[in-house]
Design a protein around this motif. Structure first.
Motif, PDB file in Angstrom:
ATOM      1  N   CYS A   1     -42.338  11.372 -21.863  1.00 60.22           N
ATOM      2  CA  CYS A   1     -41.572  11.327 -23.107  1.00 60.22           C
ATOM      3  C   CYS A   1     -42.510  10.966 -24.242  1.00 60.22           C
TER       4      CYS A   1
ATOM      5  N   PHE B   1     -42.472   6.929 -26.084  1.00 66.44           N
ATOM      6  CA  PHE B   1     -42.669   5.575 -25.575  1.00 66.44           C
ATOM      7  C   PHE B   1     -44.137   5.285 -25.323  1.00 66.44           C
TER       8      PHE B   1
ATOM      9  N   PHE C   1     -36.943   5.130 -27.277  1.00 70.90           N
ATOM     10  CA  PHE C   1     -36.733   3.908 -26.512  1.00 70.90           C
ATOM     11  C   PHE C   1     -36.869   2.687 -27.411  1.00 70.90           C
TER      12      PHE C   1
ATOM     13  N   ASP D   1     -40.269   1.132 -28.306  1.00 69.97           N
ATOM     14  CA  ASP D   1     -41.199   2.110 -27.723  1.00 69.97           C
ATOM     15  C   ASP D   1     -41.524   1.804 -26.260  1.00 69.97           C
ATOM     16  N   THR D   2     -40.584   1.161 -25.558  1.00 71.94           N
ATOM     17  CA  THR D   2     -40.815   0.707 -24.186  1.00 71.94           C
ATOM     18  C   THR D   2     -39.746   1.252 -23.252  1.00 71.94           C
ATOM     19  N   TYR D   3     -40.197   1.828 -22.142  1.00 69.55           N
ATOM     20  CA  TYR D   3     -39.249   2.263 -21.115  1.00 69.55           C
ATOM     21  C   TYR D   3     -39.152   1.161 -20.068  1.00 69.55           C
TER      22      TYR D   3
ATOM     23  N   PHE E   1     -36.195  13.342 -17.358  1.00 71.78           N
ATOM     24  CA  PHE E   1     -36.103  12.610 -18.609  1.00 71.78           C
ATOM     25  C   PHE E   1     -35.882  13.554 -19.777  1.00 71.78           C
TER      26      PHE E   1
ATOM     27  N   ASP F   1     -30.340   5.860 -21.105  1.00 77.15           N
ATOM     28  CA  ASP F   1     -31.466   5.880 -22.045  1.00 77.15           C
ATOM     29  C   ASP F   1     -32.368   7.100 -21.886  1.00 77.15           C
TER      30      ASP F   1
ATOM     31  N   HIS G   1     -36.342  11.403 -26.375  1.00 79.19           N
ATOM     32  CA  HIS G   1     -35.494  10.206 -26.461  1.00 79.19           C
ATOM     33  C   HIS G   1     -36.284   9.038 -27.052  1.00 79.19           C
TER      34      HIS G   1
ATOM     35  N   TYR H   1     -44.556   0.675 -20.544  1.00 81.50           N
ATOM     36  CA  TYR H   1     -43.583   0.450 -19.480  1.00 81.50           C
ATOM     37  C   TYR H   1     -43.289  -1.037 -19.425  1.00 81.50           C
TER      38      TYR H   1
ATOM     39  N   ILE I   1     -32.925   8.948 -19.327  1.00 82.01           N
ATOM     40  CA  ILE I   1     -33.523   9.120 -18.001  1.00 82.01           C
ATOM     41  C   ILE I   1     -32.438   9.537 -17.013  1.00 82.01           C
TER      42      ILE I   1
ATOM     43  N   ILE J   1     -42.639  10.107 -16.215  1.00 85.09           N
ATOM     44  CA  ILE J   1     -41.943  10.237 -17.487  1.00 85.09           C
ATOM     45  C   ILE J   1     -42.937  10.641 -18.558  1.00 85.09           C
TER      46      ILE J   1
END
Length: 176
Positions: A88, A91, A68, A71-73, A62, A48, A66, A94, A50, A86
């Motif tokens: 990014c 997102f 997710f 919108d959640t890692y 990362f 994903d 990208h 978490y 990472i 991260i």
């Protein structure tokens, strides 16, 4: 090597590639959407967008753009160390495996398992004001680096703000 990938949208690390210094993500790799690693590479694996060490115990890097799911890692239970926060753009939250022994979240913000150290505020959140939870005693190194937060309200429980906590961000003020 970041300057070599200015227009790259994906990056594949072959079986023998080992990164010795620097990072993949930078202002010169803003188009990077995914990272792939040969299953035969003895040093790394990716998922994903990472890049992890082999065994997924450390987040190494990362892909900056990208996307997710939701919108959640999601941080798996195997991760015990974050080598690089991260940053990014896509997102906003978490999420952490309940089996993870090192990390947790409070309202989508990454904390240590005990909830006393704020580790990382999601880079892609657009909130201008953030109230740090009452359980937080420490703001971790680079926790808000590059974020959009302009004003932070600290709780009475806060004791320590580590270096670079608000570096390159939008912070204009705080209330302690």
């Amino acid at each position: 090597y970041g300057s070599s990938f200015t227009n790259a949208e994906s990056l594949t690390l072959g079986a023998s590639v080992k990164i010795t210094s620097g990072s993949i993500s930078s202002d010169k790799t803003k188009r990077l959407d995914n990272i792939y690693v040969s299953p035969d590479n003895p040093y790394y694996e990716a998922e994903d967008g990472i890049l992890y060490d082999k065994g997924k115990t450390t987040i190494i890097d990362f892909a900056a753009t990208h996307t997710f799911e939701n919108d959640t890692y999601f941080i798996p239970d195997t991760v015990t160390s974050i080598g690089k926060p991260i940053r990014c753009q896509t997102f906003r939250n978490y999420a952490v495996s309940t089996e993870n022994e090192r990390f947790s979240t409070i309202d989508g913000v990454l904390t240590d398992k005990s909830g006393t150290k704020l580790v990382s505020y999601p880079y892609g959140r657009k909130d201008k004001v953030y109230t740090v939870p009452d359980t937080i005693e420490t703001i971790g190194e680079s926790a808000f680096e590059g974020t959009h937060v302009e004003y932070v309200i600290f709780p009475d429980s806060l004791k320590t703000i580590e270096s670079k906590a608000f570096q390159n961000g939008s912070l204009k003020g705080f209330d302690a």
